[in-house]
Design a protein around this motif. Sequence first.
Motif, short mmCIF file in Angstrom:
data_model
loop_
_atom_site.label_atom_id
_atom_site.label_comp_id
_atom_site.label_asym_id
_atom_site.label_seq_id
_atom_site.Cartn_x
_atom_site.Cartn_y
_atom_site.Cartn_z
N GLY A 1 -52.96 -33.16 81.61
CA GLY A 1 -53.97 -32.17 81.24
C GLY A 1 -53.55 -31.40 80.01
O GLY A 1 -52.50 -31.67 79.41
N ASP A 2 -54.38 -30.43 79.64
CA ASP A 2 -54.00 -29.55 78.54
C ASP A 2 -53.23 -28.32 79.05
O ASP A 2 -52.67 -27.57 78.27
N PHE A 3 -53.24 -28.15 80.36
CA PHE A 3 -52.50 -27.08 81.04
C PHE A 3 -52.85 -25.69 80.50
O PHE A 3 -52.01 -24.80 80.44
N ARG B 1 -46.10 -24.36 83.78
CA ARG B 1 -46.09 -25.70 83.20
C ARG B 1 -44.71 -26.33 83.33
O ARG B 1 -44.58 -27.52 83.64
N SER C 1 -49.24 -34.60 78.42
CA SER C 1 -49.85 -33.36 77.94
C SER C 1 -50.84 -33.67 76.82
O SER C 1 -50.58 -34.52 75.96
N ASP D 1 -59.94 -32.49 81.97
CA ASP D 1 -58.72 -32.96 82.61
C ASP D 1 -59.03 -33.89 83.79
O ASP D 1 -58.32 -34.86 84.03
N ASP E 1 -53.91 -30.65 85.62
CA ASP E 1 -53.80 -29.24 85.25
C ASP E 1 -53.37 -28.39 86.45
O ASP E 1 -52.31 -28.63 87.01
#
Length: 217
Positions: free
Chosen positions: A52-54, A62, A74, A84, A34
Amino acid sequence: MPQQLQRAAIVTGGSLGPWAAGLLRADDYLIGADAGALFLVRSGIRPDLSLGDFDSVQEAERAEIEAGSAELASFDPIDKDYTDTELALRRALDLNPASILIVGALGSRFDHSLANVHLLRLAADRGIETAIEDETNRIRLLRGGRSMPVERSRFPHVSLLPLSETTAGINLDGFRYPLREAELRIGQSLGISNALDGERGTVSLREGWLLVIESIG
């Protein structure tokens, strides 16, 4: 037979600064988690994997991470079971490296910091030496039936804290305050602020789980 990877390094999104890049080695397999991935890219360091989910970066950031990474993975911020940092650690464990370093695992979110310390158990169960390190601390986990070397370094203080209800058979060799077959229980501070006598010491443990925390005063 392929040569074993020597170290995987994870940079995650806790407290980071110029010091963090100095902990990394050129031959590390580098995972950015992230916001940790953004830190790496903006530091001119190319992650082997960013994941990660960012949710802690903007859309343009991103895109910056994706452009600056060798690989991107992702995850949906809702439909995932792990943080993450845990996702990154599990990826690192799949590589079966000789050791793992986690940077950026400590910060202002105490819940995340404590959860990341608990993640050391995942690596210990796999028998892979793993450390969390930041500007002022290095944290490792020792399991019962094993010993851990501690060498003189930039961290003068060495503290021991149980990560299980009890720890038994703690022995310290080469320390200013030695212990012999000692026991520590959660809720005690007996193990705080020891120090090495010489260049090297050893912590051994017969039963339980023990955090070995080296710190700058």
